[in-house]
Enzyme design. Structure first.
Site, PDB file in Angstrom:
ATOM      1  N   LYS A  94       0.837  -1.194   0.000  1.00 24.53           N
ATOM      2  CA  LYS A  94       0.000   0.000   0.000  1.00 24.53           C
ATOM      3  C   LYS A  94       0.874   1.247   0.000  1.00 24.53           C
ATOM      4  CE  LYS A  94      -3.928  -1.747   2.762  1.00 24.53           C
ATOM      5  NZ  LYS A  94      -5.007  -1.562   1.794  1.00 24.53           N
TER       6      LYS A  94
ATOM      7  N   ARG B 276     -10.252 -11.413   2.569  1.00 22.12           N
ATOM      8  CA  ARG B 276     -11.179 -12.417   2.043  1.00 22.12           C
ATOM      9  C   ARG B 276     -10.534 -13.806   2.021  1.00 22.12           C
ATOM     10  NH1 ARG B 276     -11.723  -9.185  -3.530  1.00 22.12           N
ATOM     11  NH2 ARG B 276     -11.388  -7.501  -2.053  1.00 22.12           N
TER      12      ARG B 276
HETATM   13  N1  BES Z   1      -7.930  -3.691   4.717  1.00 22.27           N
HETATM   14  C1  BES Z   1      -8.182  -3.332   3.368  1.00 22.27           C
HETATM   15  C2  BES Z   1      -9.516  -2.636   3.174  1.00 22.27           C
HETATM   16  C3  BES Z   1      -9.684  -1.272   3.746  1.00 22.27           C
HETATM   17  C4  BES Z   1      -8.963  -0.204   3.273  1.00 22.27           C
HETATM   18  C5  BES Z   1     -10.665  -1.056   4.678  1.00 22.27           C
HETATM   19  C6  BES Z   1      -9.176   1.061   3.785  1.00 22.27           C
HETATM   20  C7  BES Z   1     -10.891   0.182   5.189  1.00 22.27           C
HETATM   21  C8  BES Z   1     -10.146   1.250   4.736  1.00 22.27           C
HETATM   22  C9  BES Z   1      -8.202  -4.565   2.462  1.00 22.27           C
HETATM   23  O1  BES Z   1      -7.406  -5.621   2.856  1.00 22.27           O
HETATM   24  C10 BES Z   1      -7.737  -4.104   1.126  1.00 22.27           C
HETATM   25  O2  BES Z   1      -6.631  -3.665   1.039  1.00 22.27           O
HETATM   26  N2  BES Z   1      -8.625  -4.207   0.129  1.00 22.27           N
HETATM   27  C11 BES Z   1      -8.332  -3.759  -1.182  1.00 22.27           C
HETATM   28  C12 BES Z   1      -8.806  -4.823  -2.143  1.00 22.27           C
HETATM   29  C13 BES Z   1      -8.277  -4.675  -3.529  1.00 22.27           C
HETATM   30  C14 BES Z   1      -6.785  -4.935  -3.573  1.00 22.27           C
HETATM   31  C15 BES Z   1      -8.997  -5.658  -4.432  1.00 22.27           C
HETATM   32  C16 BES Z   1      -9.070  -2.453  -1.410  1.00 22.27           C
HETATM   33  O3  BES Z   1     -10.182  -2.287  -0.909  1.00 22.27           O
HETATM   34  O4  BES Z   1      -8.531  -1.588  -2.105  1.00 22.27           O
HETATM   35 ZN    ZN Z   2      -5.396  -5.454   2.116  1.00 24.21          ZN
END
Ligand code: BES
Ligand code: ZN
Ligand code: ZN
Length: 466
Positions: free
Chosen positions: A244, A318
């Site tokens: 990230k 997930r």
């Molecule tokens: N933990 C994050 C989701 C998240 C991000 C929740 C910011 C609340 C605030 C999750 O693991 C994630 O990174 N999801 C990605 C999925 C994508 C890579 C398909 C997302 O939501 O961008």
């Molecule tokens: Zn993530």
């Protein structure tokens, strides 16, 4: 942990300062009945009951009473006493008219502070407790428990990832089990790699002291209906090799917020002795970067047998939930509920305050929506839209963990989870923020429970007689 018990007490005719709640409709009539010095004082403060949460102290024979504005004086909300609970001087208070009902929760939560990391207290004067007296003695205990459960979520989420890894999350579950007399089962190491390959893969990049694990808690009589509660326990989400950016990583200590909700719900179920056989499952991992980290393009055979191609290592929640949900389903519960800080997309769609609710039964979704309205813990239903399954196609495996499309991200995430739930089991999934960006009365900036009280209310409606 804040000791809430002294802050909400049953009425035993103790001396208490009256609080008068007025709204813009009732204010004039109320003011007319007050002595002229009260009227002069509220006027001097320009208090007209129009701005929410404003209040004035009214001197009364060496002590004082309080008048406070609320949106609707006839309908007490959980937060209408929160500003007062946070701001009034130390002492004992009681509503001048009626009972606090739901508002006692906000009174309590306004006095919860997360301060283990402050060596010096902030400048504000250190005030003693504000005690609320209620005529509804039977509501004291349940309200205290809701405040404690909410505070548990806040504290766990606020604790930095460096101090709350998978081992500390495990300890938090053990603490609840000890209090309630529940059993804990831990799966880690080789057993985890064999039984829960997706949890092991996601946690593979973490240091040995922060090794991945599945934490399970079982409680209740064997002949009661089985309910499974599952929570995403990503103690820190760096994104993994699909790292990230700094802005996206900053809050990721909260990525175990789903686990915190699940644990708090388990505490409520056990404390209230709901007649259910509870199965709590928390897959606990750190999504880290190291030579042990899983990679984009890796294919992992899940517990259920489906081959999952890793499209993106940042879609890790997930994956760990998939194996935990599969395990939950094996015991054939009549209901599975999961909580997860699963997608940024849910926040884009619904903002910070509304968890996205997904359910594979309309009846269950409707019951959760009405429970949410009942306890004023809002959420919003989103569809499990089968055609979007397309988006999770892999070229060479059964399914991919993420789609190339930027659209409908929280729906595709929920569709992925659905593959691991047997059709005959009722299932609800809450994609929650577990965080508050902007403080509101009784709800400081930081970790928060969103959707917890709604689901607990649903369970009470389902399983408590009467
Ligand atoms: N933990 C994050 C989701 C998240 C991000 C929740 C910011 C609340 C605030 C999750 O693991 C994630 O990174 N999801 C990605 C999925 C994508 C890579 C398909 C997302 O939501 O961008
Ligand atoms: Zn993530
Ligand atoms: Zn995550």
């Amino acid at each position: 942990m804040t000791d809430f018990a002294p802050l909400l007490v049953a009425d035993r005719a103790q001396k208490a300062r009256p609080i008068h709640l007025v709204d813009k409709g009732s204010f004039e009539a109320w003011a007319k009945k007050r002595p002229p010095e009260d009227r002069a004082l509220v006027q001097a403060h320009r208090f007209d009951a129009k701005s929410a949460f404003a209040f004035v102290l009214l001197p009364r024979g060496g002590d004082f009473e309080v008048v406070s504005a609320v949106k609707n004086a006839g309908e007490i909300s959980p937060w209408c006493l929160a500003k007062l609970g946070a701001s009034l001087p130390e002492g004992t208070y009681k509503l001048g008219e009626g009972e606090p009902g739901k508002a006692a929760l906000g009174w309590l939560l306004a006095q919860h502070k997360f301060d283990p990391y402050r060596s010096r207290k902030p400048d504000e004067p250190d005030r003693g407790p504000r005690v609320l007296v209620t005529g509804e003695a039977a509501k004291v205990e349940p309200t205290l428990r809701l405040a404690e459960a909410t505070a548990l979520v806040r504290d766990l989420v606020n604790t930095p990832a460096g101090d709350l890894g998978p081992a500390e999350l495990e300890q938090a579950v053990r603490d609840e089990a000890d209090t309630a007399g529940a059993q804990v089962r831990l799966t880690s190491g080789k057993e985890l790699a064999e039984g829960y390959p997706l949890i092991a893969a996601v946690g593979g990049g973490a240091s040995p002291a922060r090794a991945p694990r599945l934490i399970e808690l079982e409680w209740g009589k064997p002949d009661h209906p089985r309910v499974a509660v599952v929570g995403k326990g990503v103690c820190f989400d760096s994104g993994g090799l699909d790292l990230k950016p700094a802005s996206g990583m900053r809050l990721m200590k909260k990525d175990m917020g789903g686990a915190a909700h699940a644990l708090a719900l388990a505490r409520l179920i056990m404390a209230e002795r709901l007649p259910v056989r509870l199965h709590l499952l928390i897959p606990a991992v750190e999504n880290a970067v190291s030579e042990g980290a899983y990679r984009p393009g890796d294919i992992v055979k899940s517990r259920k047998g489906l081959f999952v191609e890793i499209d993106n290592t940042d879609a890790e929640g997930r994956l760990i939930l998939a194996d935990a949900l599969a395990k939950a389903g094996e015991a054939a519960p009549e209901l599975i509920v999961d909580f997860a800080t699963l997608t940024g997309a849910a926040r884009v769609a619904l903002g910070p305050d509304l968890p996205a609710l997904f359910a594979n039964r309309d009846e269950l979704a409707g019951a959760i929506e009405s429970a949410a309205r009942h306890v004023e813990d809002p959420l919003w239903r989103m569809p499990l839209w089968d055609p979007y399954d397309e988006l999770l196609k892999s070229d060479i495996a059964d399914v991919a963990n993420a789609s190339g499309s930027p659209m409908a991200g929280c729906i595709t995430a929920a569709m992925f989870l659905k593959k691991f739930i047997p059709d005959e089991i009722a299932w609800a999934h809450l994609d929650t923020f577990a965080w508050r960006d902007q403080a509101k009365p009784g709800r400081p900036k930081g970790g928060d429970a969103l959707g917890l009280r709604a689901v607990f209310d649903l369970l009470k409606a389902r399983y408590l007689p009467g």
